[in-house]
Write a protein that holds these residues in place. Structure first.
Motif, PDB file in Angstrom:
ATOM      1  N   ILE A  67      15.138  19.972   5.761  1.00 16.67           N
ATOM      2  CA  ILE A  67      14.353  19.206   4.802  1.00 16.67           C
ATOM      3  C   ILE A  67      13.302  18.377   5.530  1.00 16.67           C
ATOM      4  CG2 ILE A  67      14.504  17.252   3.191  1.00 16.67           C
ATOM      5  CD1 ILE A  67      17.062  18.573   2.113  1.00 16.67           C
ATOM      6  N   LYS A  68      13.694  17.767   6.631  1.00 11.51           N
ATOM      7  CA  LYS A  68      12.730  16.996   7.429  1.00 11.51           C
ATOM      8  C   LYS A  68      11.602  17.892   7.924  1.00 11.51           C
ATOM      9  CE  LYS A  68      15.836  13.437   9.229  1.00 11.51           C
ATOM     10  NZ  LYS A  68      16.473  12.904  10.452  1.00 11.51           N
ATOM     11  N   ARG A  69      11.942  19.072   8.374  1.00 14.76           N
ATOM     12  CA  ARG A  69      10.926  19.998   8.889  1.00 14.76           C
ATOM     13  C   ARG A  69       9.872  20.282   7.821  1.00 14.76           C
ATOM     14  NH1 ARG A  69       9.386  24.858   8.639  1.00 14.76           N
ATOM     15  NH2 ARG A  69      11.057  25.627   7.320  1.00 14.76           N
ATOM     16  N   VAL A  70      10.308  20.471   6.597  1.00 16.62           N
ATOM     17  CA  VAL A  70       9.384  20.789   5.506  1.00 16.62           C
ATOM     18  C   VAL A  70       8.677  19.536   4.988  1.00 16.62           C
ATOM     19  CG1 VAL A  70       9.249  21.652   3.127  1.00 16.62           C
ATOM     20  CG2 VAL A  70      10.676  22.834   4.804  1.00 16.62           C
ATOM     21  N   MET A  71       9.434  18.494   4.728  1.00 19.07           N
ATOM     22  CA  MET A  71       8.892  17.317   4.045  1.00 19.07           C
ATOM     23  C   MET A  71       8.060  16.410   4.948  1.00 19.07           C
ATOM     24  SD  MET A  71       9.904  17.432   0.816  1.00 19.07           S
ATOM     25  CE  MET A  71       9.848  15.762   0.195  1.00 19.07           C
ATOM     26  N   LEU A  72       8.323  16.427   6.244  1.00 22.53           N
ATOM     27  CA  LEU A  72       7.613  15.516   7.136  1.00 22.53           C
ATOM     28  C   LEU A  72       6.414  16.179   7.814  1.00 22.53           C
ATOM     29  CD1 LEU A  72      10.656  13.690   8.786  1.00 22.53           C
ATOM     30  CD2 LEU A  72       9.395  13.062   6.715  1.00 22.53           C
ATOM     31  N   ALA A  73       6.157  17.435   7.485  1.00 23.93           N
ATOM     32  CA  ALA A  73       5.034  18.172   8.085  1.00 23.93           C
ATOM     33  C   ALA A  73       3.758  17.870   7.319  1.00 23.93           C
ATOM     34  CB  ALA A  73       5.333  19.664   8.076  1.00 23.93           C
ATOM     35  N   SER A  74       3.205  16.708   7.569  1.00 25.43           N
ATOM     36  CA  SER A  74       1.993  16.277   6.874  1.00 25.43           C
ATOM     37  C   SER A  74       0.784  16.524   7.769  1.00 25.43           C
ATOM     38  CB  SER A  74       2.109  14.791   6.525  1.00 25.43           C
ATOM     39  OG  SER A  74       1.031  14.379   5.750  1.00 25.43           O
ATOM     40  N   PRO A  75      -0.263  17.142   7.224  1.00 25.66           N
ATOM     41  CA  PRO A  75      -1.449  17.441   8.050  1.00 25.66           C
ATOM     42  C   PRO A  75      -2.274  16.192   8.352  1.00 25.66           C
ATOM     43  CG  PRO A  75      -1.896  17.973   5.774  1.00 25.66           C
ATOM     44  CD  PRO A  75      -0.439  17.553   5.836  1.00 25.66           C
ATOM     45  N   GLU A  76      -3.113  16.300   9.354  1.00 26.31           N
ATOM     46  CA  GLU A  76      -4.083  15.237   9.636  1.00 26.31           C
ATOM     47  C   GLU A  76      -5.031  15.137   8.442  1.00 26.31           C
ATOM     48  OE1 GLU A  76      -4.680  12.998  12.183  1.00 26.31           O
ATOM     49  OE2 GLU A  76      -2.664  13.597  12.816  1.00 26.31           O
ATOM     50  N   PRO A  77      -5.296  13.920   7.963  1.00 23.44           N
ATOM     51  CA  PRO A  77      -6.187  13.778   6.805  1.00 23.44           C
ATOM     52  C   PRO A  77      -7.602  14.294   7.086  1.00 23.44           C
ATOM     53  CG  PRO A  77      -5.004  11.736   7.250  1.00 23.44           C
ATOM     54  CD  PRO A  77      -4.750  12.644   8.412  1.00 23.44           C
ATOM     55  N   GLN A 129      10.899   7.863   7.092  1.00 22.71           N
ATOM     56  CA  GLN A 129      10.082   8.842   7.819  1.00 22.71           C
ATOM     57  C   GLN A 129       9.081   9.515   6.885  1.00 22.71           C
ATOM     58  OE1 GLN A 129      13.438  11.075   9.307  1.00 22.71           O
ATOM     59  NE2 GLN A 129      13.136  10.315  11.397  1.00 22.71           N
ATOM     60  N   LEU A 130       9.491   9.759   5.652  1.00 20.11           N
ATOM     61  CA  LEU A 130       8.565  10.352   4.678  1.00 20.11           C
ATOM     62  C   LEU A 130       7.413   9.389   4.382  1.00 20.11           C
ATOM     63  CD1 LEU A 130       7.960  12.802   2.883  1.00 20.11           C
ATOM     64  CD2 LEU A 130       9.250  11.669   1.055  1.00 20.11           C
ATOM     65  N   ARG A 131       7.717   8.107   4.291  1.00 24.56           N
ATOM     66  CA  ARG A 131       6.646   7.116   4.117  1.00 24.56           C
ATOM     67  C   ARG A 131       5.622   7.247   5.243  1.00 24.56           C
ATOM     68  NH1 ARG A 131       9.400   1.224   3.051  1.00 24.56           N
ATOM     69  NH2 ARG A 131      10.069   1.511   0.899  1.00 24.56           N
ATOM     70  N   ASP A 132       6.142   7.305   6.473  1.00 24.24           N
ATOM     71  CA  ASP A 132       5.252   7.398   7.636  1.00 24.24           C
ATOM     72  C   ASP A 132       4.422   8.677   7.617  1.00 24.24           C
ATOM     73  OD1 ASP A 132       6.210   4.976   8.567  1.00 24.24           O
ATOM     74  OD2 ASP A 132       7.634   5.872   9.973  1.00 24.24           O
ATOM     75  N   ALA A 133       5.042   9.769   7.156  1.00 25.83           N
ATOM     76  CA  ALA A 133       4.350  11.062   7.140  1.00 25.83           C
ATOM     77  C   ALA A 133       3.232  11.090   6.095  1.00 25.83           C
ATOM     78  CB  ALA A 133       5.348  12.192   6.883  1.00 25.83           C
ATOM     79  N   LEU A 134       3.462  10.485   4.934  1.00 24.47           N
ATOM     80  CA  LEU A 134       2.480  10.560   3.846  1.00 24.47           C
ATOM     81  C   LEU A 134       1.444   9.434   3.877  1.00 24.47           C
ATOM     82  CD1 LEU A 134       4.700  11.650   0.817  1.00 24.47           C
ATOM     83  CD2 LEU A 134       3.216  13.056   2.246  1.00 24.47           C
ATOM     84  N   ARG A 135       1.762   8.341   4.541  1.00 22.36           N
ATOM     85  CA  ARG A 135       0.869   7.177   4.543  1.00 22.36           C
ATOM     86  C   ARG A 135      -0.566   7.514   4.955  1.00 22.36           C
ATOM     87  NH1 ARG A 135       3.673   4.052   7.634  1.00 22.36           N
ATOM     88  NH2 ARG A 135       4.907   3.198   5.930  1.00 22.36           N
ATOM     89  N   PRO A 136      -0.789   8.264   6.051  1.00 25.52           N
ATOM     90  CA  PRO A 136      -2.185   8.542   6.436  1.00 25.52           C
ATOM     91  C   PRO A 136      -2.986   9.275   5.359  1.00 25.52           C
ATOM     92  CG  PRO A 136      -0.706   9.042   8.261  1.00 25.52           C
ATOM     93  CD  PRO A 136       0.156   8.776   7.060  1.00 25.52           C
ATOM     94  N   LEU A 137      -2.359  10.219   4.671  1.00 26.66           N
ATOM     95  CA  LEU A 137      -3.060  10.935   3.599  1.00 26.66           C
ATOM     96  C   LEU A 137      -3.386  10.007   2.435  1.00 26.66           C
ATOM     97  CD1 LEU A 137      -1.369  14.449   3.223  1.00 26.66           C
ATOM     98  CD2 LEU A 137      -3.736  13.955   3.785  1.00 26.66           C
TER      99      LEU A 137
END
Length: 195
Positions: A67-77, A129-137
């Motif tokens: 789940i982390k692998r999928v959910m935390l894979a956020s691209p560079e904005p 961790q999800l907060r951290d992954a999505l925050r930049p976007l």
């Protein structure tokens, strides 16, 4: 590529454990039931897991890594953060659509933080961790004026609650695309797109 026989057997036991813990809870799920569901002997379970506690811990934490692998894979904005969010949300929902059993077990743990304190902490860490992954976007979307000003952590927490709630309350398979596409559209609205 097929797993080696011992790994395949362990995976079957773990899958059966997730099924039994999800259906019956920790107390009522027995090693005997798990062994029967996995198609192995009672003793074989203990070849791979020391005891019921260790099996339960593995049933909660090992799938969480995927789940982390999928959910935390956020691209560079980029300059199109809303399009990026739409694509990310679609990938999340496509993945979560197939996690009904595991989601029920996770809610069982989250609902009893005192009983499953260590596991609860691990799950809570994932939400941070999800907060951290999505925050930049989210921040990029607000910076370029495509998203309304909302606190990024609040947006992410609401989004995670929404996706969990959808998975727990819907029995539709992902092949029922019109329903899931509607959830994806509504999930994007949680981020506050202006258009």
């Amino acid at each position: 590529m097929a797993l080696p026989k011992s790994e395949e057997k362990r995976a079957r036991i773990l899958e059966a454990a997730i099924q039994m813990f999800s259906q019956n809870g920790y107390s009522k799920a027995t090693i005997k039931d798990i062994a029967n569901e996995a198609g192995v002997s009672f003793g074989t379970v203990f070849t791979y897991f020391e005891n019921k506690d260790e099996l339960f811990k593995a049933a909660v934490l090992e799938p969480l890594e995927e789940i982390k692998r999928v959910m935390l894979a956020s691209p560079e904005p980029t300059e199109e953060p809303v399009a990026q969010l739409r694509e990310l949300i679609s990938a999340h929902f496509q993945f979560f659509a197939q996690q009904a059993t595991y989601s029920r077990m996770i809610q069982y743990v989250i609902g009893q933080p005192d009983r499953f304190h260590e596991l609860f902490i691990e799950l809570d860490q994932f939400s941070l961790q999800l907060r951290d992954a999505l925050r930049p976007l989210i921040l990029k979307g607000q910076e370029v004026g495509d998203l309304i000003e909302l606190h990024p952590d609040d947006v992410t927490d609401t989004y995670l609650a929404f996706i969990n709630g959808v998975r727990l309350t819907r029995i539709d398979s992902y092949e029922e695309r019109s329903r899931w596409d509607m959830y994806i559209r509504h999930a994007l609205l949680l981020f506050g797109p202006k258009q």
